[in-house]
Structure formats: structure tokens, C-alpha cells
Design an enzyme around this catalytic site. Structure first.
Site: not given
Length: 169
Positions: A9, A22, A30-32, A116-118, A120
Site C-alpha cells: 500500500i 493503533n 504490520g501495515v502501520d 484489524s485482520t493482522g 488484531y
């Protein structure tokens, strides 16, 4: 147009990318973490203006060193089995991101991760149904909505979900 891709992304030349942030808005994994690394230190400096954001909420910043113009930091829920309002909170996170994009006025292309799928641990299929459902509602207002996914299984799940929702199943 809704586009489902497997890819990074942080490399997409869209008006806005959505960060699976978060609630502290200080970077993470992760993405963050990937978005913070790619955007450079200016992103964290800009986010220091915010004390945080509640689950389901979002804030928008500049994109700094990313090819996008904006980053929308949306906070999805941690999965706790589904009885703590997680579906409504995840839907609200997507809606909050779209609301900020629309309020900005110039965002016509937007890319989302699978919020939220990682770490979380939100179940992929349920998360896809919520995400794609909200994307379909907003499709007429954007030139391009991208679901940028990390792995083949997520990409397949999102494609199947998009096909099923378009077919009314």
C-alpha cells in the site's frame, strides 16, 4: 471502481491511503509500521498533534514521503470473539476513513489495507464482508477504491466477497 490487489500500500499513487493504526497513533507493526517507515519521520511529528483516537475513529495527515497525498489513520477493533461490538467498530473505522476523504474534497482515489485482520486477529472473511460492503456503498463517489492486501489468501477472500456482494449473496 473497486480494485482488489496484492501489494504494498505504501507504493500506490493514490490520493489517500488508509493506515490500520493503533489508538495511540504512534506507529506500530504490520501495515502501520510499514507506512510510518515509508512516510519518514515527518508523519510521526504530525501525529504528535493528536492525543490518540478511539476505536472506530480516524484522523487524516499529510503523506510526507509516500506517493499518496494523504494518510487516513483508521483504528479498527481487536477481535475478542465478536460479542464486544467488533463488527460495528470495524464498520465505523471504514466509514470514518471515507468520511474524512469526502470531507477533504479532493480525494478521488483511496486505498485500504485489511483493517484489524493482522495482529488484531479479526477473522478475514467477516472483515472482508464489512470492508467490501462499505466500499460498495461509497463506490459511486470515488474514481477508484483499492483494497491492497498482503497475501494471496486475503486477496482471494476479498475477490470472492466482492463477487458475492455484487451478486446479492
Amino acid at each position: 471502481m473497486i480494485e482488489i490487489i496484492r501489494g504494498d500500500i505504501t507504493t500506490l499513487p493514490v490520493d489517500a491511503i488508509v493506515n490500520a493504526a493503533n489508538s495511540a497513533l504512534r506507529g506500530g507493526g504490520g501495515v502501520d509500521g510499514a507506512i510510518h517507515r515509508a512516510a519518514g519521520p515527518g508523519l510521526l511529528r504530525e501525529l504528535m498533534r493528536y492525543p490518540g483516537v478511539e476505536t472506530g475513529g480516524a484522523v487524516m495527515t499529510g503523506a510526507h514521503d509516500l506517493p499518496a497525498r494523504f494518510v487516513i489513520h483508521a483504528v479498527g477493533p481487536v477481535w475478542r470473539g465478536g460479542a464486544d461490538g467488533e463488527p460495528a467498530l470495524l464498520e465505523r473505522a471504514y466509514r470514518s476513513a471515507f468520511a474524512l476523504a469526502l470531507a477533504e474534497g479532493t480525494v478521488r482515489t483511496i486505498a485500504f489495507p485489511a483493517i484489524s485482520t493482522g495482529v488484531y486477529a479479526y477473522p478475514r472473511e467477516e472483515a472482508a464482508r464489512i470492508a467490501i460492503g462499505v466500499m460498495l456503498e461509497h463506490e459511486p463517489r470515488f474514481e477508484r477504491i483499492v483494497a491492497a492486501l498482503f497475501d494471496e489468501r486475503s486477496e482471494r477472500t476479498y475477490r470472492d466477497t466482492l463477487d458475492a456482494l455484487r451478486a446479492g449473496r
